[in-house]
Design an enzyme around this catalytic site. Structure first.
Site, PDB file in Angstrom:
ATOM      1  CE  LYS A 170      -6.925  -4.609  -1.125  1.00 44.92           C
ATOM      2  NZ  LYS A 170      -5.560  -4.421  -0.610  1.00 44.92           N
ATOM      3  CG  ASN A 171      -7.020  -3.282   2.776  1.00 48.06           C
ATOM      4  OD1 ASN A 171      -6.562  -4.058   1.922  1.00 48.06           O
ATOM      5  ND2 ASN A 171      -7.052  -1.982   2.599  1.00 48.06           N
TER       6      ASN A 171
ATOM      7  NE  ARG B  28       2.797  -2.714   3.827  1.00 45.44           N
ATOM      8  CZ  ARG B  28       4.060  -2.397   4.158  1.00 45.44           C
ATOM      9  NH1 ARG B  28       5.040  -2.718   3.335  1.00 45.44           N
ATOM     10  NH2 ARG B  28       4.313  -1.774   5.280  1.00 45.44           N
TER      11      ARG B  28
ATOM     12  CB  CYS C  99       3.858  -1.536  -4.601  1.00 44.88           C
ATOM     13  SG  CYS C  99       3.094  -0.419  -3.456  1.00 44.88           S
TER      14      CYS C  99
ATOM     15  NE  ARG D 170       2.395  -0.279   0.884  1.00 44.80           N
ATOM     16  CZ  ARG D 170       1.243  -0.898   0.668  1.00 44.80           C
ATOM     17  NH1 ARG D 170       1.004  -1.463  -0.476  1.00 44.80           N
ATOM     18  NH2 ARG D 170       0.350  -0.971   1.630  1.00 44.80           N
ATOM     19  N   PRO D 171       8.087   0.606   3.792  1.00 48.73           N
ATOM     20  CG  PRO D 171       8.748   2.239   5.313  1.00 48.73           C
ATOM     21  CD  PRO D 171       8.022   2.054   4.008  1.00 48.73           C
TER      22      PRO D 171
ATOM     23  CG  ASP E 136      10.641   1.283   9.785  1.00 50.09           C
ATOM     24  OD1 ASP E 136       9.763   1.233   8.901  1.00 50.09           O
ATOM     25  OD2 ASP E 136      10.755   2.243  10.550  1.00 50.09           O
TER      26      ASP E 136
ATOM     27  CG  ASP F 169      -6.291   2.590   0.538  1.00 51.80           C
ATOM     28  OD1 ASP F 169      -6.571   1.739   1.399  1.00 51.80           O
ATOM     29  OD2 ASP F 169      -5.131   2.885   0.232  1.00 51.80           O
TER      30      ASP F 169
ATOM     31  CB  ILE G 245      -0.396   7.828   3.501  1.00 49.87           C
ATOM     32  CG1 ILE G 245      -1.525   8.512   4.280  1.00 49.87           C
ATOM     33  CG2 ILE G 245      -0.056   6.447   4.046  1.00 49.87           C
ATOM     34  CD1 ILE G 245      -1.284   8.641   5.764  1.00 49.87           C
TER      35      ILE G 245
ATOM     36  NE  ARG H 267      -2.690  -6.591  -5.302  1.00 44.45           N
ATOM     37  CZ  ARG H 267      -1.651  -6.060  -4.652  1.00 44.45           C
ATOM     38  NH1 ARG H 267      -0.784  -5.293  -5.304  1.00 44.45           N
ATOM     39  NH2 ARG H 267      -1.474  -6.273  -3.367  1.00 44.45           N
TER      40      ARG H 267
HETATM   41  C1  EPZ Z   1      -2.705  -0.666   4.716  1.00 43.11           C
HETATM   42  O1  EPZ Z   1      -1.398  -0.775   4.214  1.00 43.11           O
HETATM   43  C2  EPZ Z   1      -3.598  -0.971   3.519  1.00 43.11           C
HETATM   44  N1  EPZ Z   1      -3.288  -2.297   3.007  1.00 43.11           N
HETATM   45  C3  EPZ Z   1      -3.349   0.059   2.422  1.00 43.11           C
HETATM   46  O2  EPZ Z   1      -4.298  -0.208   1.405  1.00 43.11           O
HETATM   47  C4  EPZ Z   1      -3.614   1.443   2.980  1.00 43.11           C
HETATM   48  O3  EPZ Z   1      -3.311   2.395   1.984  1.00 43.11           O
HETATM   49  C5  EPZ Z   1      -2.735   1.685   4.211  1.00 43.11           C
HETATM   50  O4  EPZ Z   1      -2.977   0.652   5.188  1.00 43.11           O
HETATM   51  C6  EPZ Z   1      -3.002   3.028   4.850  1.00 43.11           C
HETATM   52  O5  EPZ Z   1      -4.326   3.112   5.226  1.00 43.11           O
HETATM   53  C7  EPZ Z   1      -3.753  -3.374   3.642  1.00 43.11           C
HETATM   54  O6  EPZ Z   1      -4.416  -3.280   4.662  1.00 43.11           O
HETATM   55  C8  EPZ Z   1      -3.459  -4.700   3.019  1.00 43.11           C
HETATM   56  P1  EPZ Z   1       0.695   1.398   6.673  1.00 43.11           P
HETATM   57  P2  EPZ Z   1      -0.161  -0.796   5.248  1.00 43.11           P
HETATM   58  O7  EPZ Z   1       1.613   0.457   7.326  1.00 43.11           O
HETATM   59  O8  EPZ Z   1      -0.594  -1.394   6.514  1.00 43.11           O
HETATM   60  C9  EPZ Z   1       4.630   3.875   6.901  1.00 43.11           C
HETATM   61  C10 EPZ Z   1      -5.051  -0.663  -0.754  1.00 43.11           C
HETATM   62  O9  EPZ Z   1      -5.106   0.076  -1.749  1.00 43.11           O
HETATM   63  N2  EPZ Z   1       5.226   2.692   7.516  1.00 43.11           N
HETATM   64  O10 EPZ Z   1      -0.428   1.992   7.439  1.00 43.11           O
HETATM   65  O11 EPZ Z   1       1.010  -1.344   4.575  1.00 43.11           O
HETATM   66  C11 EPZ Z   1       4.438   3.705   5.406  1.00 43.11           C
HETATM   67  O12 EPZ Z   1       5.604   4.092   4.712  1.00 43.11           O
HETATM   68  C12 EPZ Z   1      -3.810  -0.665   0.114  1.00 43.11           C
HETATM   69  O13 EPZ Z   1      -5.984  -1.413  -0.352  1.00 43.11           O
HETATM   70  C13 EPZ Z   1       6.525   2.784   8.016  1.00 43.11           C
HETATM   71  O14 EPZ Z   1       7.167   3.830   7.933  1.00 43.11           O
HETATM   72  O15 EPZ Z   1       0.050   0.749   5.424  1.00 43.11           O
HETATM   73  C14 EPZ Z   1       3.302   4.628   5.090  1.00 43.11           C
HETATM   74  O16 EPZ Z   1       3.795   5.943   4.929  1.00 43.11           O
HETATM   75  C15 EPZ Z   1      -2.704   0.221  -0.448  1.00 43.11           C
HETATM   76  N3  EPZ Z   1       7.088   1.691   8.590  1.00 43.11           N
HETATM   77  C16 EPZ Z   1       2.467   4.610   6.366  1.00 43.11           C
HETATM   78  O17 EPZ Z   1       3.287   4.028   7.385  1.00 43.11           O
HETATM   79  C17 EPZ Z   1       6.413   0.500   8.699  1.00 43.11           C
HETATM   80  O18 EPZ Z   1       6.979  -0.468   9.251  1.00 43.11           O
HETATM   81  C18 EPZ Z   1       1.206   3.822   6.226  1.00 43.11           C
HETATM   82  O19 EPZ Z   1       1.578   2.536   5.989  1.00 43.11           O
HETATM   83  C19 EPZ Z   1       5.094   0.419   8.180  1.00 43.11           C
HETATM   84  C20 EPZ Z   1       4.519   1.525   7.603  1.00 43.11           C
END
Ligand code: EPZ
Length: 429
Positions: A22-23, A92, A116, A121-122, A124, A304, A326, A396
């Site tokens: 999916k991802n 997202r 969510c 899930r910022p 920035d 995950d 995370i 999903r």
């Molecule tokens: C991806 O989400 C996956 N989703 C998530 O899977 C997965 O849990 C996550 O990566 C971590 O491995 C998809 O690929 C669609 P991140 P993503 O940006 O990219 C912080 C599932 O169950 N962060 O790596 O949104 C954030 O707060 C889903 O399949 C910032 O601070 O995750 C978090 O603590 C859930 N600023 C950390 O990074 C930003 O601009 C990881 O988030 C972006 C992220």
């Protein structure tokens, strides 16, 4: 809203194949807009998130066709569009369209993504990176407006190795003028898969899979064909299903090194894990013991898999401690597992599990995708019947979860959430 009715007790036995990731699919479906012409994606998982993403692409002018698990996407004529806020907030990765679209059409508006159940899930880092590449971003009334004539390559440092920000900025930089270097990039397999896809389109991406990725911008990309790799999280869930039921499950067509963290923990717990070039086999005859889990960015233990692993730990002897580093509130499974007789204490980001409780079937509610998976695993081992409600969350990210589990001997079926458990004397709360 649908529900699962699960009768616990069967040992899961057999071999299963795993659907496409999916991802990886969602990240690649954002990048397809970078090239004019028709892209064909094979092995796209049949989950609600990919269907929603396909509808979103159509809002911006893409022509999308599903042909037996393949997605044919014609991005020749793209335009700005008014994406529905609910649709954008439901996935997202809608947000990852901003950079690639503005590279193609110069102007895009999109509702801001929501948080969510698992955390704020910022975005920035995405915004910082797009601005560093020269995009003009404005956020008002909950909508982003992005303008750019010609993006220009630059150095981007990610404060957090965000998978999404890495994917979004790496894809966007492929059409920027000059070289972009992303420092402290995420190294998740889904980042590498996206880089493979971009290079297949004619991009010049190097270093994906390491924390420093460099992208040499090109003037145009060519639409191509690509096969989505299998889903390491669905695969991991089936391995845990084998362990929690004291069964013997083989998962085929996967990349074992993508499961290193999960395999090592399964062995530490006491399950027997055998490994082949593209398969893994988990056997367990009970006698499992509790362990410590700390989620970390890849290749650490995947966040995950934290919730499905917690379900397994409720039936492991002794104390387990699970630290979620995370997301600030990935705890939707805790109170529901406790309704099934687990004894779990939640302290901030740490979950303390006193194992070997005999789980009892109950009516429980999924709050998010992986919490739902955890409840299904618990239902497979619980005494009696379990009804898992709100399984649209599970739909999903799991392609045919019940069909796969039934093929392994699991007793699980989809019912309407009004249907009740059949056990005499039970009331469904
Ligand atoms: C991806 O989400 C996956 N989703 C998530 O899977 C997965 O849990 C996550 O990566 C971590 O491995 C998809 O690929 C669609 P991140 P993503 O940006 O990219 C912080 C599932 O169950 N962060 O790596 O949104 C954030 O707060 C889903 O399949 C910032 O601070 O995750 C978090 O603590 C859930 N600023 C950390 O990074 C930003 O601009 C990881 O988030 C972006 C992220």
């Amino acid at each position: 809203m649908g529900a699962y009715l699960i009768k616990g007790g069967a040992r899961l036995l057999g071999e299963v194949d795993v659907a496409g990731s999916k991802n990886a699919a969602l990240a690649i479906m954002s990048a397809v807009v970078l090239a004019e012409g028709t892209t064909i994606l094979h092995n796209v998982p049949n989950v609600s998130d990919t269907k929603t993403k396909a509808k979103l692409l159509e809002v911006f002018g893409a022509k999308v066709q599903w042909v037996e698990g393949s997605l044919i996407i014609d991005c020749t004529h793209l335009h700005d569009g008014e994406a529905d806020e609910e649709m954008v907030r439901s996935i997202r990765t809608s947000f990852y369209l901003l950079g690639p679209l503005v590279s193609r059409i110069g102007f895009v508006t999109l509702p801001a993504p929501g948080g969510c159940k698992i955390g704020a899930r910022p975005v920035d880092l995405h915004v910082k990176g797009l601005r560093a590449l020269g995009a003009d971003l404005d956020l008002s009334d909950g909508r982003y407006t992005v303008r750019a004539n010609q993006l220009v390559g630059t150095e981007i440092y990610l404060d957090v190795p965000s998978a999404g920000a890495t994917q979004h900025l790496m894809a966007t930089a492929t059409l920027a003028k000059g070289i972009t270097v992303i420092q402290n990039a995420a190294v998740e397999p889904e980042v590498t898969a996206l880089a493979d896809f971009l290079n297949r389109m004619g991009a010049k991406v190097e270093g994906a899979g390491t924390s420093t990725i460099s992208i040499q911008g090109v003037s145009r990309l060519e639409a191509c064909g690509y096969t989505i790799p299998t889903d390491r999280l669905q695969a991991g869930t089936y391995l845990l299903a084998g362990a929690i039921t004291g069964g013997d499950v083989t998962v085929r067509g996967i990349i074992p090194e993508n499961q290193a963290a999960v395999i090592n923990k399964l062995r530490e717990i006491g399950a027997d894990v055998a490994e082949g070039p593209d398969w893994l086999r988990v056997k367990s005859d009970g006698g499992l013991k509790g362990v410590r889990i700390k989620t970390m960015p890849y290749p650490g233990f995947p966040t995950d898999m934290q919730q499905p692993m917690a379900a397994l730990l409720t039936v492991c002897e002794g104390m387990s401690v699970v630290e979620e580093t995370i997301y600030e509130s990935r705890i939707g499974h805790v109170q529901e597992l406790n309704r099934m007789g687990a004894s779990i204490l939640q302290e901030g980001r740490t979950t303390i599990i006193t194992g070997s409780s005999k789980l009892k079937g109950a009516s429980v509610t999924a709050s998010d995708l992986r919490a739902g998976a955890a409840l299904v695993l618990a239902g497979l081992v619980a005494e009696g019947e379990t009804v898992v409600k709100n399984i649209h969350f599970i739909d999903r990210g799991y392609d045919n979860l019940e069909g796969t589990l039934v093929s392994l001997g699991g007793d699980i079926k989809r019912i309407s959430s009004q249907e009740k458990r059949t056990k005499v004397g039970d009331t469904v709360h």
